[in-house]
Scaffold this active site. Structure first.
Site, PDB file in Angstrom:
ATOM      1  N   GLU A   1      48.259  39.956  38.880  1.00  0.00           N
ATOM      2  CA  GLU A   1      47.335  40.116  37.753  1.00  0.00           C
ATOM      3  C   GLU A   1      48.038  39.931  36.430  1.00  0.00           C
ATOM      4  O   GLU A   1      47.481  39.374  35.485  1.00  0.00           O
ATOM      5  CB  GLU A   1      46.665  41.496  37.814  1.00  0.00           C
ATOM      6  CG  GLU A   1      45.543  41.707  36.817  1.00  0.00           C
ATOM      7  CD  GLU A   1      46.001  42.224  35.451  1.00  0.00           C
ATOM      8  OE1 GLU A   1      45.176  42.270  34.518  1.00  0.00           O
ATOM      9  OE2 GLU A   1      47.191  42.594  35.316  1.00  0.00           O
TER      10      GLU A   1
ATOM     11  N   ASP B   1      51.089  44.218  41.188  1.00  0.00           N
ATOM     12  CA  ASP B   1      52.276  43.717  40.496  1.00  0.00           C
ATOM     13  C   ASP B   1      52.496  44.453  39.185  1.00  0.00           C
ATOM     14  O   ASP B   1      51.587  45.080  38.631  1.00  0.00           O
ATOM     15  CB  ASP B   1      52.166  42.221  40.236  1.00  0.00           C
ATOM     16  CG  ASP B   1      51.037  41.854  39.287  1.00  0.00           C
ATOM     17  OD1 ASP B   1      49.917  42.393  39.459  1.00  0.00           O
ATOM     18  OD2 ASP B   1      51.244  41.029  38.372  1.00  0.00           O
TER      19      ASP B   1
END
Length: 407
Positions: A173, A79
């Site tokens: 994350e 991400d």
């Protein structure tokens, strides 16, 4: 260059996570990159390639040695930060000769060493930049590219002996949820490394203890023409609360090991309002005190306005991995030696943030953080030097061969 081509392909996927989502992964679009990587790893001949329903991708490069060598995990996240758009990223590669870099002539967006003096460390190198309207995504797609390219390099050089290598790519994350559904047992490694650091040479095994904190305020709305002694303005309560925390202990006034209270969101109206903070400190003792101070400030507001109108919440996110990594410092020693073999001077420093490795370390997987090479993460002035990516990939390869040589 194959490494660069991989990276540019990965950043073409919009994988921005969403801190306000209640799903996991927080955004379905992260699956697009995960599925691409799954197919790529299968095509490379890796084994045990598995993409879970929570968007965690695992794969194995089998050992090519007869020695008994501990399996190592190499980990990165898919991400990108919610802080800036990751959609329709337009990249270019510039040979940096010093001075300003014009990112966008139409909008007059310039990447300048006056604002970012670290640029001057990379004079003469190729830099991958954006057009100044989005982030780049080197955090952490540079890490993914370096790991995948490192695997490809080991496959192409069977004379380099290594044990079993496990690869894992995670979602979310950036919003502190990357380890929520990570299966350490499935990974099957004694230790691992995240490739999620910044500048070349960074090696980190200390990070902030972290908490998310908020206060909901309940007001009373009355027509403003008739509000005397009746109205209770929740927005003004929220603003008042922010004045109770020390201004000097905020990100813009701290560095190194200094922690902070960081106001990240204020929203609402007269009837209801909310403030959101993140609380950070390297010291566990001071971290606990910061959380207590936050709740003390909320109690002051409750004493003034009533407990029913002030509703605080503090939630721990992760802790300083040093507590766990220092029990197995050989994992740091391997990383240092691997960097030196690649011609990189290790820069051991605390992370003023966190990584998946922080939580994984407390889940039984000691997991220091190694540089991915990018700078100015989470913003439209993000860039990554190509040579830094190459050196990160070489560091990964060197770790694998060092562990085998010393087994």
């Amino acid at each position: 260059m194959e490494l660069v081509d991989r990276f540019l392909k990965y950043v073409s996927f919009d994988t921005q996570s969403d801190e306000f989502s209640e799903t996991h992964p927080s955004t379905a679009k992260q699956f697009a990159l995960a599925e691409y990587l799954r197919d790529e790893l299968i095509g490379m001949g890796l084994q045990d390639v598995e993409l879970t329903d929570k968007c965690y991708l695992y794969a194995t490069l089998p050992a090519n040695t007869d020695k008994e060598v501990p399996a190592i995990g190499f980990i990165a996240h898919m991400d990108t930060s919610p802080d800036a758009s990751g959609k329709d990223i337009k990249t270019s590669i510039v040979k940096y000769e010093g001075g300003d870099v014009l990112l966008n002539a139409e909008k007059n967006i310039v990447l300048s060493p006056e604002q970012f003096p670290e640029m001057l460390h990379y004079v003469g190198e190729d830099l991958i930049v954006t057009d100044g309207t989005t982030l780049l995504g080197a955090d952490d797609k540079a890490g993914i590219a370096e790991i995948v390219q490192g695997v490809a390099y080991l496959q192409a050089h069977p004379e380099l002996k290594h044990g079993k290598i496990r690869v894992a790519f995670t979602p979310d994350e950036e919003i502190g949820a990357g380890a929520d559904y990570f299966d350490v047992e499935k990974l099957g490694c004694k230790w691992g490394y995240t490739f999620d650091g910044g500048e070349i040479g960074e090696l980190e095994y200390e990070n902030f203890n972290a908490a998310a904190a908020k206060v909901d305020f309940v007001g009373r709305n009355v027509h403003p023409g008739y509000a005397k002694d009746k109205m209770i303005n929740a927005l003004k309560m929220a603003i008042e609360f922010t004045t109770l925390l020390p201004e000097a202990e905020s990100p813009e006034h701290t560095e190194g090991y200094e922690g902070f209270f960081h106001l990240i969101d204020v929203h609402g109206e007269v009837e209801n309002a909310t403030v959101r903070y993140i609380i950070r400190d390297h010291s566990r003792e001071i971290f606990e005190k910061r959380k207590a101070d936050f709740l003390k400030a909320a109690q002051q507001m409750a004493d003034k306005y009533g407990a029913e109108r002030v509703k605080p919440e503090v939630r721990d996110q992760y802790y300083n991995m040093l507590e766990e990594v220092e029990k197995a410092m050989y994992v740091v020693d391997f990383a240092k030696e691997a960097m030196l073999q690649a011609g990189v001077t290790p820069k051991v420093q605390p992370i003023r943030g966190g990584t998946d490795g922080a939580r994984l370390s407390f889940m039984g997987l000691p997991c220091p953080n190694i540089f991915a090479g990018g700078l100015n993460f989470h913003g439209r002035f993000e860039f990554v030097p190509v040579n830094s990516m190459v050196k990160a990939m070489e560091t990964m390869v060197n770790i694998a061969t060092l562990v085998e040589a010393k087994a």
